[in-house]
Design a protein around this motif. Structure first.
Motif, short mmCIF file in Angstrom:
data_model
loop_
_atom_site.label_atom_id
_atom_site.label_comp_id
_atom_site.label_asym_id
_atom_site.label_seq_id
_atom_site.Cartn_x
_atom_site.Cartn_y
_atom_site.Cartn_z
N SER A 64 0.82 -1.20 0.00
CA SER A 64 0.00 0.00 0.00
C SER A 64 0.86 1.26 0.00
CB SER A 64 -0.92 0.01 1.23
OG SER A 64 -0.15 -0.06 2.42
N GLN A 65 2.16 1.11 0.28
CA GLN A 65 3.08 2.24 0.29
C GLN A 65 3.81 2.30 -1.05
OE1 GLN A 65 6.03 2.07 3.36
NE2 GLN A 65 7.07 3.94 2.69
N LEU A 66 3.62 3.40 -1.77
CA LEU A 66 4.20 3.51 -3.09
C LEU A 66 5.72 3.63 -3.03
CD1 LEU A 66 3.55 3.82 -6.14
CD2 LEU A 66 3.59 6.30 -5.78
N ARG A 67 6.39 2.76 -3.73
CA ARG A 67 7.85 2.81 -3.83
C ARG A 67 8.24 3.33 -5.21
NH1 ARG A 67 7.22 -2.60 -1.63
NH2 ARG A 67 7.73 -2.64 0.59
N ARG A 68 9.18 4.24 -5.24
CA ARG A 68 9.64 4.81 -6.51
C ARG A 68 10.95 4.15 -6.94
NH1 ARG A 68 6.69 9.08 -7.89
NH2 ARG A 68 5.38 10.05 -6.27
N PRO A 69 11.11 3.85 -8.21
CA PRO A 69 12.35 3.23 -8.69
C PRO A 69 13.54 4.17 -8.50
CG PRO A 69 10.60 3.08 -10.33
CD PRO A 69 10.13 4.03 -9.28
N TYR A 70 14.72 3.62 -8.46
CA TYR A 70 15.92 4.45 -8.31
C TYR A 70 16.35 5.08 -9.63
CZ TYR A 70 18.56 0.36 -10.03
OH TYR A 70 19.04 -0.70 -10.77
N LEU A 71 15.77 4.62 -10.73
CA LEU A 71 16.06 5.19 -12.04
C LEU A 71 14.90 6.05 -12.51
CD1 LEU A 71 17.48 2.02 -13.85
CD2 LEU A 71 18.80 4.05 -13.22
N LYS A 72 15.24 7.16 -13.20
CA LYS A 72 14.22 7.88 -13.93
C LYS A 72 13.90 7.06 -15.17
CE LYS A 72 14.64 12.32 -14.48
NZ LYS A 72 15.20 13.64 -14.84
N TRP A 73 12.64 7.01 -15.54
CA TRP A 73 12.29 6.12 -16.65
C TRP A 73 11.14 6.70 -17.47
CZ3 TRP A 73 15.70 2.50 -17.51
CH2 TRP A 73 15.43 1.53 -18.48
N PRO A 74 11.40 7.06 -18.73
CA PRO A 74 10.30 7.55 -19.57
C PRO A 74 9.18 6.51 -19.65
CG PRO A 74 12.42 7.96 -20.62
CD PRO A 74 12.70 7.08 -19.43
N GLY A 75 7.96 6.92 -19.37
CA GLY A 75 6.85 5.98 -19.40
C GLY A 75 6.73 5.13 -18.15
N SER A 76 7.43 5.51 -17.07
CA SER A 76 7.36 4.73 -15.84
C SER A 76 5.91 4.61 -15.37
CB SER A 76 8.19 5.40 -14.74
OG SER A 76 7.98 4.78 -13.49
N LYS A 77 5.60 3.44 -14.84
CA LYS A 77 4.24 3.18 -14.38
C LYS A 77 4.06 3.44 -12.88
CE LYS A 77 2.83 2.01 -18.42
NZ LYS A 77 4.03 2.47 -19.11
N THR A 78 4.98 4.20 -12.29
CA THR A 78 4.90 4.46 -10.85
C THR A 78 3.55 5.03 -10.45
OG1 THR A 78 7.30 4.88 -10.79
CG2 THR A 78 6.00 5.64 -8.92
N LYS A 79 3.09 6.03 -11.19
CA LYS A 79 1.82 6.69 -10.84
C LYS A 79 0.60 5.83 -11.18
CE LYS A 79 3.64 11.38 -11.35
NZ LYS A 79 3.49 12.69 -12.04
N LEU A 80 0.82 4.77 -11.95
CA LEU A 80 -0.30 3.91 -12.36
C LEU A 80 -0.35 2.59 -11.60
CD1 LEU A 80 -0.14 4.42 -16.24
CD2 LEU A 80 -1.66 5.54 -14.61
N VAL A 81 0.55 2.43 -10.64
CA VAL A 81 0.62 1.15 -9.92
C VAL A 81 -0.73 0.78 -9.30
CG1 VAL A 81 1.56 0.05 -7.86
CG2 VAL A 81 3.10 1.12 -9.49
N GLN A 122 -2.77 -2.57 -10.11
CA GLN A 122 -3.12 -3.52 -9.06
C GLN A 122 -4.62 -3.78 -9.02
OE1 GLN A 122 -1.39 -1.60 -5.63
NE2 GLN A 122 0.50 -2.78 -5.76
N ALA A 123 -5.40 -2.74 -9.30
CA ALA A 123 -6.86 -2.87 -9.25
C ALA A 123 -7.40 -3.80 -10.34
CB ALA A 123 -7.51 -1.50 -9.37
N LEU A 124 -6.60 -4.03 -11.38
CA LEU A 124 -7.03 -4.92 -12.46
C LEU A 124 -6.90 -6.40 -12.10
CD1 LEU A 124 -5.42 -3.04 -15.50
CD2 LEU A 124 -7.84 -3.06 -14.84
N VAL A 125 -6.16 -6.68 -11.03
CA VAL A 125 -5.99 -8.07 -10.60
C VAL A 125 -7.23 -8.47 -9.79
CG1 VAL A 125 -4.56 -9.68 -9.30
CG2 VAL A 125 -3.49 -7.76 -10.51
N PRO A 126 -7.92 -9.53 -10.18
CA PRO A 126 -9.11 -9.96 -9.43
C PRO A 126 -8.78 -10.17 -7.96
CG PRO A 126 -8.93 -11.17 -11.49
CD PRO A 126 -7.66 -10.39 -11.35
N PRO A 127 -9.64 -9.70 -7.06
CA PRO A 127 -9.35 -9.79 -5.62
C PRO A 127 -9.20 -11.21 -5.10
CG PRO A 127 -11.63 -9.11 -6.02
CD PRO A 127 -10.93 -9.04 -7.33
#
Length: 210
Positions: A3-20, A24-29
């Motif tokens: 539940s705690q957002l972790r950010r990668p140590y690399l900058k990454w064009p198109g990173s999915k950090t903000k979409l995590v 996760q919500a797409l995975v059936p509970p």
């Protein structure tokens, strides 16, 4: 899943950090994955935040995978070796070009991994880009004070300490999937124009888009 957002140590064009969260919500509970498999791991923003004991993270960029492995194996040592590259004297166009040339010429995989993090954090927009000859060619970013990702490296090493990192093609990685595994594919981008292609971000490699 964490539940705690972790950010990668690399900058990454198109990173999915903000979409995590959305991913996760797409995975059936009621589905509890036995293993997370990522054929296009990149900065591992998704893997960092799923919190699974078993994960296979693959990419075609060997320097990227070496960096991930070094961070996992010895985060303290990696940080000690990386820190001298994040001082004012290395944040100049002249030093950037010298270190970029060293990256392109050295055969030492550990040194290349360290330089990859330096280049990523000092290059324009954090680009990871190579020429057709496999030479890193992203330009100097002219950033006032490049961020030293100490916290992110520690969090990465903790979150993915049991993960398996592979240098592998996506087809080879996809073939590893078994019933009960969760496969997350972050596919390459379709270029918006002939000059806006982001299909070659590993030495001598590139996605073949059809």
């Amino acid at each position: 899943m964490t539940s705690q957002l972790r950010r990668p140590y690399l900058k990454w064009p198109g990173s999915k950090t903000k979409l995590v969260g959305a991913i996760q919500a797409l995975v059936p509970p009621d589905f509890i994955p036995t293993c997370l498999i990522e054929p296009f791991a990149g900065s591992a923003a998704v893997g960092c935040n799923f919190g699974l004991q078993r994960a296979v993270l693959a990419d075609v960029n060997p320097d990227l995978i070496t960096a991930h492995r070094q961070v996992i194996a010895d985060p303290s040592g990696f940080l000690d070796s990386l820190r001298p590259l994040f001082v004012p004297s290395t944040n100049t166009a002249e030093c950037f070009m010298q270190l970029r040339e060293e990256y392109n010429s050295t055969g030492n995989p550990v040194r290349r991994a360290l330089l990859l993090v330096y280049l990523n954090r000092h290059a324009f927009n954090g680009l990871i880009r190579y020429s057709k000859l496999g030479r890193f060619n992203a330009p100097f970013g002219r950033i006032d004070k490049p961020y030293f990702p100490e916290r992110e490296i520690w969090e990465f090493s903790h979150a993915l300490k049991t993960a398996e990192f592979r240098v592998a093609d996506f087809e080879e990685t996809m073939a590893l999937a078994e019933p009960g595994d969760l496969v997350y594919c972050d596919p390459p981008y379709v270029p918006l124009s002939p000059t806006a292609s982001f299909t070659a971000y590993a030495p001598g490699e590139g996605f073949k888009l059809t």
